[in-house]
Design a protein around this motif. Structure first.
Motif, mmCIF file in Angstrom:
data_model
loop_
_atom_site.group_PDB
_atom_site.id
_atom_site.type_symbol
_atom_site.label_atom_id
_atom_site.label_comp_id
_atom_site.label_asym_id
_atom_site.label_seq_id
_atom_site.Cartn_x
_atom_site.Cartn_y
_atom_site.Cartn_z
ATOM 1 N N ASP A 73 -3.946 25.048 18.548
ATOM 2 C CA ASP A 73 -4.229 26.009 19.620
ATOM 3 C C ASP A 73 -5.722 26.177 19.877
ATOM 4 O O ASP A 73 -6.110 26.811 20.853
ATOM 5 N N TYR A 74 -6.546 25.618 19.003
ATOM 6 C CA TYR A 74 -7.994 25.795 19.096
ATOM 7 C C TYR A 74 -8.662 24.428 19.150
ATOM 8 O O TYR A 74 -8.774 23.731 18.137
ATOM 9 N N GLU A 75 -9.086 24.067 20.353
ATOM 10 C CA GLU A 75 -9.622 22.724 20.598
ATOM 11 C C GLU A 75 -10.832 22.401 19.720
ATOM 12 O O GLU A 75 -10.932 21.308 19.164
ATOM 13 N N ALA A 76 -11.741 23.352 19.557
ATOM 14 C CA ALA A 76 -12.954 23.097 18.769
ATOM 15 C C ALA A 76 -12.604 22.809 17.313
ATOM 16 O O ALA A 76 -13.181 21.903 16.691
ATOM 17 N N ILE A 77 -11.651 23.558 16.766
ATOM 18 C CA ILE A 77 -11.254 23.341 15.370
ATOM 19 C C ILE A 77 -10.499 22.020 15.241
ATOM 20 O O ILE A 77 -10.729 21.259 14.292
ATOM 21 N N THR A 78 -9.631 21.730 16.198
ATOM 22 C CA THR A 78 -8.896 20.466 16.180
ATOM 23 C C THR A 78 -9.860 19.288 16.212
ATOM 24 O O THR A 78 -9.715 18.334 15.432
ATOM 25 N N ASP A 79 -10.856 19.352 17.090
ATOM 26 C CA ASP A 79 -11.849 18.271 17.181
ATOM 27 C C ASP A 79 -12.641 18.133 15.883
ATOM 28 O O ASP A 79 -12.911 17.016 15.424
ATOM 29 N N ALA A 80 -13.001 19.264 15.289
ATOM 30 C CA ALA A 80 -13.766 19.224 14.037
ATOM 31 C C ALA A 80 -12.935 18.644 12.900
ATOM 32 O O ALA A 80 -13.440 17.858 12.085
ATOM 33 N N VAL A 81 -11.652 19.002 12.832
ATOM 34 C CA VAL A 81 -10.774 18.466 11.791
ATOM 35 C C VAL A 81 -10.606 16.960 11.991
ATOM 36 O O VAL A 81 -10.674 16.184 11.033
ATOM 37 N N ASP A 82 -10.402 16.533 13.245
ATOM 38 C CA ASP A 82 -10.276 15.099 13.523
ATOM 39 C C ASP A 82 -11.547 14.345 13.134
ATOM 40 O O ASP A 82 -11.479 13.270 12.538
ATOM 41 N N ALA A 83 -12.698 14.914 13.473
ATOM 42 C CA ALA A 83 -13.969 14.264 13.139
ATOM 43 C C ALA A 83 -14.176 14.224 11.633
ATOM 44 O O ALA A 83 -14.647 13.225 11.093
ATOM 45 N N SER A 84 -13.790 15.281 10.961
ATOM 46 C CA SER A 84 -13.949 15.339 9.504
ATOM 47 C C SER A 84 -13.065 14.323 8.809
ATOM 48 O O SER A 84 -13.451 13.731 7.803
ATOM 49 N N SER A 85 -11.893 14.097 9.344
ATOM 50 C CA SER A 85 -10.956 13.165 8.704
ATOM 51 C C SER A 85 -11.345 11.713 8.912
ATOM 52 O O SER A 85 -10.925 10.850 8.155
ATOM 53 N N THR A 86 -12.158 11.424 9.925
ATOM 54 C CA THR A 86 -12.534 10.036 10.187
ATOM 55 C C THR A 86 -13.865 9.653 9.569
ATOM 56 O O THR A 86 -14.234 8.489 9.594
ATOM 57 N N ARG A 87 -14.589 10.622 9.009
ATOM 58 C CA ARG A 87 -15.873 10.317 8.380
ATOM 59 C C ARG A 87 -15.683 9.521 7.104
ATOM 60 O O ARG A 87 -14.783 9.776 6.334
ATOM 61 N N LYS A 88 -16.581 8.588 6.901
ATOM 62 C CA LYS A 88 -16.583 7.830 5.654
ATOM 63 C C LYS A 88 -17.228 8.670 4.570
ATOM 64 O O LYS A 88 -18.166 9.401 4.818
ATOM 65 N N LEU A 89 -16.719 8.523 3.369
ATOM 66 C CA LEU A 89 -17.340 9.206 2.239
ATOM 67 C C LEU A 89 -18.653 8.527 1.906
ATOM 68 O O LEU A 89 -18.810 7.322 2.078
ATOM 69 N N THR A 90 -19.594 9.287 1.409
ATOM 70 C CA THR A 90 -20.887 8.723 1.057
ATOM 71 C C THR A 90 -21.187 8.981 -0.405
ATOM 72 O O THR A 90 -20.531 9.780 -1.056
ATOM 73 N N GLY A 91 -22.175 8.307 -0.894
ATOM 74 C CA GLY A 91 -22.634 8.532 -2.256
ATOM 75 C C GLY A 91 -21.635 8.075 -3.290
ATOM 76 O O GLY A 91 -20.982 7.049 -3.151
#
Length: 114
Positions: free
Chosen positions: A58-76
């Protein structure tokens, strides 16, 4: 995205971008989410992920942030290759068998002496 990734991505957004949850509409519905999650205390990861997805869809900004967070590669250290000295990644099987070989004769001689 699998349930564990959804939950992990949501928690990452919760911790890293708290400003997304400060909007009045979002903060008002957090109580509902808390109640739903409390009811799912013993539920599977899939059920919890479905609940989270239903809520944040229901919240586009949170949905976009969750999608972006899930596609990030882990670092370190989380994305270390096989050449790392991290003991969790290095195959310790040869060391373990060597330790066992060295201890077995000693254990056998102790048993023979008793």
């Amino acid at each position: 995205m699998n349930p564990e990734d959804i939950i992990s991505a949501f928690l990452s957004v919760w911790e890293q971008q708290p400003e997304l949850f400060n909007h009045p509409d979002v903060s008002d519905s957090l109580g509902d989410l808390q109640k739903q999650l409390a009811e799912l205390e013993t539920a599977s990861d899939e059920e919890i992920a479905d609940c989270l997805e239903d809520w944040f869809s229901d919240y586009e900004a949170i949905t976009d942030a969750v999608d972006a967070s899930s596609t990030r590669k882990l670092t370190g250290a989380n994305n270390a290759g096989p050449k790392t000295d991290d003991r969790a990644v290095v195959n310790q099987y040869p060391e373990i068998t060597e330790i066992l070989r060295n201890r077995v004769p000693r254990m056998g001689t102790k048993e023979d002496k008793s």
